[in-house]
Scaffold this motif. Structure first.
Motif, PDB file in Angstrom:
ATOM      1  N   TYR A  14       0.818  -1.223   0.000  1.00 14.71           N
ATOM      2  CA  TYR A  14       0.000   0.000   0.000  1.00 14.71           C
ATOM      3  C   TYR A  14       0.850   1.270   0.000  1.00 14.71           C
ATOM      4  N   PRO A  58      -3.610 -15.861   5.335  1.00 19.84           N
ATOM      5  CA  PRO A  58      -3.839 -16.053   3.892  1.00 19.84           C
ATOM      6  C   PRO A  58      -5.091 -15.336   3.358  1.00 19.84           C
ATOM      7  N   ALA A  59      -6.193 -15.330   4.111  1.00 17.48           N
ATOM      8  CA  ALA A  59      -7.408 -14.673   3.620  1.00 17.48           C
ATOM      9  C   ALA A  59      -7.170 -13.169   3.468  1.00 17.48           C
ATOM     10  N   LYS A  60      -6.463 -12.587   4.443  1.00 14.07           N
ATOM     11  CA  LYS A  60      -6.156 -11.160   4.374  1.00 14.07           C
ATOM     12  C   LYS A  60      -5.208 -10.883   3.214  1.00 14.07           C
ATOM     13  N   TYR A  63      -7.111 -10.991  -0.075  1.00 21.20           N
ATOM     14  CA  TYR A  63      -7.889  -9.753  -0.188  1.00 21.20           C
ATOM     15  C   TYR A  63      -6.992  -8.584  -0.578  1.00 21.20           C
ATOM     16  N   ARG A  66      -6.073  -8.355  -4.275  1.00 21.93           N
ATOM     17  CA  ARG A  66      -7.213  -7.916  -5.090  1.00 21.93           C
ATOM     18  C   ARG A  66      -7.504  -6.433  -4.857  1.00 21.93           C
ATOM     19  N   ASP A  67      -7.430  -6.021  -3.593  1.00 22.35           N
ATOM     20  CA  ASP A  67      -7.693  -4.628  -3.243  1.00 22.35           C
ATOM     21  C   ASP A  67      -6.661  -3.719  -3.906  1.00 22.35           C
ATOM     22  N   ARG A  70      -7.437  -3.279  -7.536  1.00 24.36           N
ATOM     23  CA  ARG A  70      -8.524  -2.305  -7.727  1.00 24.36           C
ATOM     24  C   ARG A  70      -8.018  -0.883  -7.570  1.00 24.36           C
ATOM     25  N   ILE A  71      -7.171  -0.659  -6.549  1.00 24.82           N
ATOM     26  CA  ILE A  71      -6.660   0.692  -6.280  1.00 24.82           C
ATOM     27  C   ILE A  71      -5.791   1.169  -7.436  1.00 24.82           C
ATOM     28  N   ASP A 186      -5.324   4.764   2.338  1.00 24.28           N
ATOM     29  CA  ASP A 186      -6.691   5.315   2.370  1.00 24.28           C
ATOM     30  C   ASP A 186      -6.851   6.439   3.391  1.00 24.28           C
TER      31      ASP A 186
END
Lengths: 198, 198
Positions: A14, A58-60, A63, A66-67, A70-71, A186
């Protein structure tokens, strides 16, 4: 002039979109950016983590990729998921600190982020860092050599200590003149609004 | 009609501002909200966590409370940090599921969040939940009794399983008709824009 401290880690996903837009958005608010590279590894290590939380959960992690995609799409930034994550950003961080001029440091940092998350390169590879310095027409050999200096090593350790001291636990983070901390790409707009009002 | 699945956990701090604004903002996008309470505890437990990451990571926790305060200030929401965190939201979640009508479930959920993070109350306290149901003029004793039914207990377990299955690892989360996942109060606008376009 109002200023904002921009704390970033080269391995941080990020931090990429934040690095690519902060100069333009800060200028819109008449805020000056102080680019402060640091390392998250030592801070994660204190928590007993051996790698990024995006790998530990792993789930985070799924995500986050993918996030980020998108960004990047929204911000019209190139995106290629690198094979290695997290990457070793030690050399890049030392080089960034060795470049004292803030405009050049910002330019170098954006190029490193683009090489990694825009093109999927490995920033631990010295030839990649050298190529960036060469393209910027900076004294490549001199800068690379200086990353072995005790002074530069100590400067990076001090950055990490200061980051922890001001409460930073992730990247990117933004700190205003009145010590207000904002975490995450963000929160960049909120951080700049806050900085501009002080 | 376009719909969005709103996954929330009553103990989750950032679920509070999301719950307070989602109905109004979804209406602005002609999107219908499906309120889906679940529990994060079992998902955290799978990661080996015995409590909230905001307690496991003190620096992140300190930041979160300050960030939440800023968000509540910005959204003109009352804010009181509860003495207990995280709270046990099991009863509230079962009651929310027992209220099948979505408008009433949304109203109940907002009241629970406001009691906890607006007024600092303890939502594990049955009298607090009963007072909310009473104020809503719902059949309080009947609803509270139903939370002991195997069917309601199983329904909540199913919610948790489905949350994990769709990749949810935190709250609030939003899932669109085409299974796009958005995590966090700060992704609500993006989630609604995505839902409205599908």
């Amino acid at each position: 002039m109002k200023t904002i401290e921009f704390w970033y880690e080269f391995a941080s996903t990020y931090s990429y979109p934040a690095a690519m837009r902060i100069s333009r958005e800060a200028a819109n608010h008449d805020v000056v950016v102080n680019w402060r590279p640091f390392l998250l590894g030592p801070i994660f290590h204190e928590l007993g983590w051996s790698t990024s939380p995006f790998n530990l959960q792993p789930a985070k992690g799924r995500y986050m990729w993918r996030d980020l995609e998108r960004i990047c799409d929204h911000n019209k930034l190139p995106f290629t998921r690198p094979e290695v994550f997290p990457q070793n950003g030690l050399l890049a961080a030392r080089v960034a600190l060795a470049i004292e001029d803030q405009t050049q440091r910002a330019d170098f940092s954006r190029r490193v982020f683009r090489a990694q998350f825009g093109e999927g390169g490995d920033i631990a590879d010295r030839t990649l860092i050298e190529a960036i310095l060469h393209d910027m027409e900076l004294p490549t050999h001199e800068i690379i050599a200086s990353t072995g200096d005790p002074a530069i090593k100590a400067q990076l350790r001090d950055q990490v200590s200061e980051a922890a001291r001001v409460g930073i636990f992730g990247a990117p983070s933004f700190v205003t003149n009145d010590n207000e901390l904002f975490w995450g790409n963000d929160r960049l707009d909120d951080a700049l609004l806050w900085a501009a009002k002080r």
